[in-house]
Design an enzyme around this catalytic site. Structure first.
Site, PDB file in Angstrom:
ATOM      1  N   ASP A  17     -48.348  75.486 -20.701  1.00  0.00           N
ATOM      2  CA  ASP A  17     -46.953  75.809 -20.467  1.00  0.00           C
ATOM      3  C   ASP A  17     -46.699  75.554 -18.978  1.00  0.00           C
ATOM      4  O   ASP A  17     -47.657  75.427 -18.199  1.00  0.00           O
ATOM      5  CB  ASP A  17     -46.714  77.281 -20.828  1.00  0.00           C
ATOM      6  CG  ASP A  17     -45.339  77.765 -20.424  1.00  0.00           C
ATOM      7  OD1 ASP A  17     -44.358  77.119 -20.824  1.00  0.00           O
ATOM      8  OD2 ASP A  17     -45.264  78.783 -19.709  1.00  0.00           O
ATOM      9  N   ASP A  19     -43.363  76.793 -16.663  1.00  0.00           N
ATOM     10  CA  ASP A  19     -42.752  77.902 -15.917  1.00  0.00           C
ATOM     11  C   ASP A  19     -43.434  79.222 -16.248  1.00  0.00           C
ATOM     12  O   ASP A  19     -43.543  79.611 -17.405  1.00  0.00           O
ATOM     13  CB  ASP A  19     -41.260  77.999 -16.243  1.00  0.00           C
ATOM     14  CG  ASP A  19     -40.481  76.786 -15.762  1.00  0.00           C
ATOM     15  OD1 ASP A  19     -40.956  76.130 -14.816  1.00  0.00           O
ATOM     16  OD2 ASP A  19     -39.413  76.490 -16.324  1.00  0.00           O
TER      17      ASP A  19
END
Length: 222
Positions: A17, A19
């Site tokens: 991932d 952010d």
């Protein structure tokens, strides 16, 4: 003794991932949503609490049901693009070492954001960008659907069982688990439900992520 190249096992892949996992963007997200909320006369804290749990169109439906969702999204995108150009970003400790050490073909980015913003943030923080980057525009279903992670695995040529997902948020963790992958959580004081392993920070996880990637699929001379 004759040297012979041997295969230890199937190659392992790491899917990140962005952010909250590699890039510390919490402050930026808060400012963007606060500015957006101000445009519509809404309470910034109330809006952000909803935005943390839902995708933008779902957020608009809950906090601004009387507004045109397409206009709301356009306003949000304008603010986010401006933030990529002018905001202050930082990579989490360990991110640069980790991504620079992993072979580019052995990892991918899977984000609910858009590719041009990810590339902008990575350029500003000096992080490398891999060959495979699955963004919001690449899939019809975002996290917690498994589709983004399954697409990344497909583009890497990997089987789900040979993939490690690194996540910080419940929706991403659920997506990785539903994809049939190993999921480790980082950058949270408390483990997200379902993770196979939990690390309080990305830095703590770096040695174990590198060990996972090298444990299988490496060739040795004997």
């Amino acid at each position: 003794m004759t040297s012979e190249l041997v295969q230890a096992g199937p190659r392992k892949y790491v899917l990140f991932d962005v952010d909250g996992t590699l890039i510390d963007a919490v402050g930026n997200q808060r400012r963007v949503w606060a500015t957006w909320a101000g445009r519509y006369g809404l309470d910034a804290d109330d809006v952000y609490r909803v935005a943390l749990r839902t995708r933008p169109m779902e957020t608009f439906a809950k906090v601004a049901p009387d507004q045109d969702p397409k206009e709301c999204l356009a306003a949000l995108h304008e603010l986010e693009d401006d933030d990529v150009r002018s905001g202050v970003y930082a990579a989490f400790d360990g991110a640069s070492e980790l991504l620079s050490t992993l072979p580019l073909e052995a990892w991918a980015l899977v984000t609910s954001n858009y590719e041009h913003r990810v590339r902008g943030r990575f350029a500003r923080t000096g992080l490398p960008v891999p060959r495979v980057l699955v963004d919001a525009a690449a899939v019809a279903e975002g996290k917690p659907s498994p589709v983004p992670y399954l697409l990344a695995a497909e583009q890497l040529g990997a089987q789900p069982e040979n993939c490690l997902v690194i996540e910080d948020a419940p929706s991403g963790v659920e997506a990785g688990l539903r994809a049939g992958m190993t999921v480790w959580g980082v950058n949270a004081a408390v483990a997200v439900a379902g993770v196979h392993r939990h690390f309080g920070s990305l830095r703590e996880a770096v040695p174990d992520i590198l060990a996972y990637a090298r444990l299988e699929g490496s060739a040795g001379v004997v």
